[in-house]
Design a protein around this motif. Structure first.
Motif, PDB file in Angstrom:
ATOM      1  N   LYS A   6       0.855  -1.185   0.000  1.00 55.91           N
ATOM      2  CA  LYS A   6       0.000   0.000   0.000  1.00 55.91           C
ATOM      3  C   LYS A   6       0.887   1.228   0.000  1.00 55.91           C
ATOM      4  O   LYS A   6       1.938   1.243   0.623  1.00 55.91           O
ATOM      5  CB  LYS A   6      -0.899   0.020   1.240  1.00 55.91           C
ATOM      6  N   SER A   8       2.114   4.878   1.001  1.00 56.19           N
ATOM      7  CA  SER A   8       2.019   5.693   2.212  1.00 56.19           C
ATOM      8  C   SER A   8       1.997   7.180   1.898  1.00 56.19           C
ATOM      9  O   SER A   8       1.716   7.995   2.761  1.00 56.19           O
ATOM     10  CB  SER A   8       3.190   5.376   3.139  1.00 56.19           C
ATOM     11  N   LYS A  11      -2.238   8.243  -0.972  1.00 55.59           N
ATOM     12  CA  LYS A  11      -3.420   7.429  -0.741  1.00 55.59           C
ATOM     13  C   LYS A  11      -4.652   8.294  -0.544  1.00 55.59           C
ATOM     14  O   LYS A  11      -4.584   9.377   0.001  1.00 55.59           O
ATOM     15  CB  LYS A  11      -3.227   6.488   0.435  1.00 55.59           C
ATOM     16  N   LEU A  13      -7.866   6.463   0.293  1.00 59.67           N
ATOM     17  CA  LEU A  13      -8.598   5.749   1.326  1.00 59.67           C
ATOM     18  C   LEU A  13      -7.637   4.863   2.121  1.00 59.67           C
ATOM     19  O   LEU A  13      -7.283   5.183   3.241  1.00 59.67           O
ATOM     20  CB  LEU A  13      -9.730   4.927   0.684  1.00 59.67           C
ATOM     21  N   PHE A  14      -7.184   3.777   1.517  1.00 65.70           N
ATOM     22  CA  PHE A  14      -6.245   2.875   2.184  1.00 65.70           C
ATOM     23  C   PHE A  14      -4.886   2.836   1.496  1.00 65.70           C
ATOM     24  O   PHE A  14      -3.950   2.242   2.012  1.00 65.70           O
ATOM     25  CB  PHE A  14      -6.798   1.446   2.237  1.00 65.70           C
ATOM     26  N   VAL A  16      -4.372   1.417  -1.543  1.00 64.17           N
ATOM     27  CA  VAL A  16      -4.282   0.227  -2.383  1.00 64.17           C
ATOM     28  C   VAL A  16      -4.074   0.613  -3.847  1.00 64.17           C
ATOM     29  O   VAL A  16      -3.160   0.100  -4.507  1.00 64.17           O
ATOM     30  CB  VAL A  16      -5.534  -0.664  -2.232  1.00 64.17           C
ATOM     31  N   TYR A  45     -10.713  -4.858  -3.665  1.00 66.42           N
ATOM     32  CA  TYR A  45     -10.109  -3.721  -2.972  1.00 66.42           C
ATOM     33  C   TYR A  45     -10.093  -3.957  -1.461  1.00 66.42           C
ATOM     34  O   TYR A  45      -9.081  -3.726  -0.800  1.00 66.42           O
ATOM     35  CB  TYR A  45     -10.876  -2.436  -3.292  1.00 66.42           C
ATOM     36  N   ALA A  49      -6.853  -4.267   0.837  1.00 67.37           N
ATOM     37  CA  ALA A  49      -6.679  -3.318   1.944  1.00 67.37           C
ATOM     38  C   ALA A  49      -6.381  -4.041   3.246  1.00 67.37           C
ATOM     39  O   ALA A  49      -5.617  -3.550   4.080  1.00 67.37           O
ATOM     40  CB  ALA A  49      -7.920  -2.446   2.090  1.00 67.37           C
ATOM     41  N   GLU A  54       1.782  -2.210   4.620  1.00 64.45           N
ATOM     42  CA  GLU A  54       2.020  -0.781   4.440  1.00 64.45           C
ATOM     43  C   GLU A  54       3.473  -0.598   4.026  1.00 64.45           C
ATOM     44  O   GLU A  54       4.369  -1.268   4.528  1.00 64.45           O
ATOM     45  CB  GLU A  54       1.758  -0.040   5.750  1.00 64.45           C
TER      46      GLU A  54
END
Length: 60
Positions: A6, A8, A11, A13-14, A16, A45, A49, A54
């Motif tokens: 993901k 950092s 982003k 939302l999450f 992804v 998704y 997520a 991360e």
């Protein structure tokens, strides 16, 4: 070798879609649009997520 994580830094939302875009070197907007227009992508998704790690800035 890149690892799918993901994002950092980019982003909404999450992270992804931005993480997928960074992995493939494409625009995060293009990935987000694909996730909006493909019906099964909501489930994909949410799974991504939950299970994608991360991105740790110290390792990259």
């Amino acid at each position: 070798m890149n690892k799918l994580t993901k994002s950092s830094k980019n982003k909404s939302l999450f992270g992804v879609c931005a993480g997928i875009a960074e992995y493939y070197g494409i625009s995060p907007l293009a990935v987000r649009l694909l996730f909006i227009f493909i019906p099964i992508s909501v489930a994909i998704y949410l799974i991504l997520a939950a299970f994608l790690p991360e991105k740790n800035a110290a390792l990259y």
